[in-house]
Design a protein around this motif. Structure first.
Motif, PDB file in Angstrom:
ATOM      1  N   ALA B  13      25.586   9.333  50.541  1.00  0.00           N
ATOM      2  CA  ALA B  13      25.354  10.733  50.935  1.00  0.00           C
ATOM      3  C   ALA B  13      24.148  10.832  51.871  1.00  0.00           C
ATOM      4  O   ALA B  13      23.092  10.272  51.591  1.00  0.00           O
ATOM      5  CB  ALA B  13      25.124  11.578  49.685  1.00  0.00           C
ATOM      6  N   GLY B  14      24.314  11.512  52.985  1.00  0.00           N
ATOM      7  CA  GLY B  14      23.244  11.614  53.971  1.00  0.00           C
ATOM      8  C   GLY B  14      23.132  10.375  54.825  1.00  0.00           C
ATOM      9  O   GLY B  14      22.286  10.290  55.726  1.00  0.00           O
ATOM     10  N   THR B  40      32.023   6.819  52.682  1.00  0.00           N
ATOM     11  CA  THR B  40      32.344   8.039  53.429  1.00  0.00           C
ATOM     12  C   THR B  40      33.351   8.915  52.710  1.00  0.00           C
ATOM     13  O   THR B  40      33.393  10.112  52.909  1.00  0.00           O
ATOM     14  CB  THR B  40      32.958   7.700  54.801  1.00  0.00           C
ATOM     15  OG1 THR B  40      34.161   6.973  54.577  1.00  0.00           O
ATOM     16  CG2 THR B  40      32.015   6.863  55.630  1.00  0.00           C
ATOM     17  N   GLY B  41      34.195   8.320  51.878  1.00  0.00           N
ATOM     18  CA  GLY B  41      35.242   9.102  51.247  1.00  0.00           C
ATOM     19  C   GLY B  41      36.393   9.389  52.196  1.00  0.00           C
ATOM     20  O   GLY B  41      37.373  10.007  51.803  1.00  0.00           O
ATOM     21  N   SER B 127      19.530   6.704  52.657  1.00  0.00           N
ATOM     22  CA  SER B 127      19.888   7.843  51.808  1.00  0.00           C
ATOM     23  C   SER B 127      21.199   7.625  51.049  1.00  0.00           C
ATOM     24  O   SER B 127      22.156   7.066  51.584  1.00  0.00           O
ATOM     25  CB  SER B 127      20.016   9.076  52.713  1.00  0.00           C
ATOM     26  OG  SER B 127      20.525  10.160  51.994  1.00  0.00           O
ATOM     27  N   GLY B 128      21.236   8.082  49.794  1.00  0.00           N
ATOM     28  CA  GLY B 128      22.474   7.970  49.036  1.00  0.00           C
ATOM     29  C   GLY B 128      22.313   8.580  47.652  1.00  0.00           C
ATOM     30  O   GLY B 128      21.201   8.648  47.138  1.00  0.00           O
ATOM     31  N   ALA B 157      19.284  12.277  50.296  1.00  0.00           N
ATOM     32  CA  ALA B 157      19.617  12.028  48.891  1.00  0.00           C
ATOM     33  C   ALA B 157      18.781  10.830  48.454  1.00  0.00           C
ATOM     34  O   ALA B 157      18.902   9.742  49.021  1.00  0.00           O
ATOM     35  CB  ALA B 157      21.103  11.733  48.732  1.00  0.00           C
ATOM     36  N   HIS B 158      17.905  11.035  47.482  1.00  0.00           N
ATOM     37  CA  HIS B 158      16.899  10.008  47.196  1.00  0.00           C
ATOM     38  C   HIS B 158      17.315   9.009  46.116  1.00  0.00           C
ATOM     39  O   HIS B 158      16.658   8.000  45.894  1.00  0.00           O
ATOM     40  CB  HIS B 158      15.566  10.669  46.812  1.00  0.00           C
ATOM     41  CG  HIS B 158      15.658  11.488  45.570  1.00  0.00           C
ATOM     42  ND1 HIS B 158      15.583  10.945  44.317  1.00  0.00           N
ATOM     43  CD2 HIS B 158      15.854  12.823  45.391  1.00  0.00           C
ATOM     44  CE1 HIS B 158      15.717  11.894  43.413  1.00  0.00           C
ATOM     45  NE2 HIS B 158      15.895  13.050  44.043  1.00  0.00           N
ATOM     46  N   THR B 159      18.455   9.270  45.415  1.00  0.00           N
ATOM     47  CA  THR B 159      18.827   8.431  44.271  1.00  0.00           C
ATOM     48  C   THR B 159      18.969   6.962  44.647  1.00  0.00           C
ATOM     49  O   THR B 159      18.475   6.070  43.950  1.00  0.00           O
ATOM     50  CB  THR B 159      20.156   8.926  43.667  1.00  0.00           C
ATOM     51  OG1 THR B 159      20.048  10.321  43.429  1.00  0.00           O
ATOM     52  CG2 THR B 159      20.473   8.205  42.365  1.00  0.00           C
ATOM     53  N   MET B 160      19.666   6.704  45.767  1.00  0.00           N
ATOM     54  CA  MET B 160      19.954   5.311  46.138  1.00  0.00           C
ATOM     55  C   MET B 160      18.687   4.538  46.499  1.00  0.00           C
ATOM     56  O   MET B 160      18.457   3.453  45.933  1.00  0.00           O
ATOM     57  CB  MET B 160      20.987   5.271  47.262  1.00  0.00           C
ATOM     58  CG  MET B 160      21.423   3.870  47.655  1.00  0.00           C
ATOM     59  SD  MET B 160      22.765   3.876  48.857  1.00  0.00           S
ATOM     60  CE  MET B 160      24.170   4.297  47.833  1.00  0.00           C
TER      61      MET B 160
END
Lengths: 285, 189
Positions: B13-14, B40-41, B127-128, B157-160
């Motif tokens: 994501a991002g 990407t989906g 980002s992800g 998106a900071h999770t990754m």
């Protein structure tokens, strides 16, 4: 010196020994599988059955023959989806089946059928084209356990939504739900769909031609093979097909560099649908 | 570490926006192989390659099975397939089950690239919104590669990146804008 790179060398030796043990103990040769994806699968098996160590897995492979079916399942074609890549099944429906209709009897070979999702997709296509009564599908796989699953035709119900969308996108004229019953979170395909399917073990690396087919499907199987084994399989498919017979590979597969690719002409190159050259064309080339 | 022969980038994501910034800042004379794994989906990465190709001065193409990896070109993992690098530096694809709910998985690409290039590899996590890439980056560092992680507070998106820092640590944790200059510095002769 960092010790870590030595681990990689060691693991390479362990992988070679595993392959050797599998070949000599059980007669299955994975020596021509693409090393990177083979190593991944063997690592996963070692996690599950060998305390994370390939040598431990190899020891069990040698001494516990009852483990073999599980190992073969872990090393063979992974599960697919019904009507995966809908444009491919639409092309089969619209361009291939009408030509197959001219044969009094239609033989189809799906090589590497895994859990059978695409076998039943094919059966539905044939049913809807009114061709199923005179068709015979041979669905083969290396793994006996995969074939058992395929024979059952039972899948998680959570797949139904995606598969129904795929079915419609592939030009389905009914509803996929017409072909299955759902209960306890599972979907069970209509047993009638497999009335003309023969499930059988077949090892692409060593087994021979066993039928004369009008259509061979082998999708996302050759991607696991090195170039020589890919070439071997394409030759096997060519020799299994009648002249003018069809071959369908996975969407990202690249058979072009293999010598046997010259015996096929694209019907739709983007969708990896090919036709075996006619006798005249083969003579010319 | 050895002079880098390749760069692997992972994001979700991002990710496309972050990739535009990084690839847009890369020196067009960079001789290294650049590989991208972005969730990407979508059904294909055709649009992603177009988007990135417009931002980048290096050509951006989809990685194809059996092809040799190429230097000076950005090669993107196809949608729906894991991308792996063989030790002899050819691509292999796989449809094995998803890893971290993802196919292509960053972990799968990074681990195979790390085994192929060992210390001559730079990994970059951008980002992800999930933790894919963290385990792959750990393996990459274990084999002597260099880890660059986008500073989580600069990621949409900071999770990754955070999961990667937690699991693998990093040699460089820098804001998005600083990643391309850092890569140029590490990679140009």
């Amino acid at each position: 010196m960092d010790r870590a790179p030595d681990d990689i060398e060691l693991e390479g030796i362990e992988l070679d020994l595993f392959v050797e043990a599998m070949r000599r103990r059980h007669g299955y040769d994975f020596g021509q599988y693409a090393p990177a994806s083979l190593l991944r699968r063997v690592r996963l098996l070692a996690e599950r059955h060998g305390d994370g160590v390939i040598s431990v897995l190899t020891r069990r492979l040698l001494h516990e023959p009852e483990l073999l079916p599980q190992l073969l399942e872990g090393l063979s074609v992974p599960a697919s989806d019904m009507f995966r890549d809908p444009p491919v099944f639409r092309t089969l429906r619209e361009q291939v089946l009408p030509l197959l209709a001219s044969y009094p009897h239609i033989t189809i070979w799906q090589a590497g059928c895994a859990h059978g999702e695409e076998v039943y997709s094919l059966a539905i296509l044939l049913e809807e084209a009114g061709l199923y009564e005179r068709s015979q599908i041979f669905a083969t796989d290396l793994s006996a356990r995969a074939l058992e699953r395929a024979r059952e035709g039972i899948y998680p119900l959570r797949s139904a939504q995606q598969w129904s969308r795929n079915y419609l996108a592939a030009g389905g004229s009914h509803s996929l739900a017409d072909y299955y019953s759902a209960r306890y979170g599972l979907l069970k395909l209509d047993r009638q769909l497999r009335r003309n399917v023969t499930f059988a073990q077949h090892n692409l690396a060593v087994d021979q031609v066993f039928c004369e087919a009008q259509l061979v499907l082998c999708r996302n199987v050759l991607i696991y093979f090195t170039n020589p084994l890919q070439q071997h399989c394409l030759t096997l498919f060519r020799d299994s097909l009648v002249r003018g017979g069809f071959l369908c590979l996975g969407l990202r597969e690249r058979p072009d560099s293999a010598e046997a690719a010259a015996d096929f002409v694209p019907v739709n190159a983007d969708l990896r649908v090919y036709r075996r050259r006619s006798a005249a064309a083969m003579k010319r080339s | 570490m050895k002079h880098p022969a390749a760069i692997v980038l992972g994001c979700s994501a991002g990710g496309p926006e972050a990739l535009k910034t990084v690839l847009g800042g890369l020196d067009p004379h960079l001789p290294q192989t650049v590989l991208v794994c972005c969730h990407t989906g979508s059904e294909t990465v055709e649009l992603l390659c177009d988007l990135l190709g417009r931002a980048s001065r290096l050509p951006v193409i989809e990685a194809a099975e059996r092809e040799p990896v190429r230097g000076g070109v950005v090669q993107v993992a196809p949608a729906g397939y894991h991308l792996l690098v063989e030790r002899d530096l050819h691509f292999t694809l796989s449809v094995d089950p998803r890893v971290n709910l993802s196919r292509p998985s960053i972990d799968v690409l990074f681990a195979s690239a790390a085994a192929a290039w060992r210390g001559a590899l730079i990994g970059v996590v951008l980002s992800g919104a999930n933790a894919d890439g963290a385990e792959g980056m750990r393996e990459l560092r274990r084999l002597g590669g260099c880890a660059i992680v986008q500073a989580p507070d600069t990621a949409s998106a900071h999770t990754m990146p955070q999961a990667t820092l937690d699991r693998a640590g990093a040699d460089h944790c820098v804001p998005l804008d600083a990643i391309a200059p850092l890569l140029n510095r590490l990679c140009l002769p």
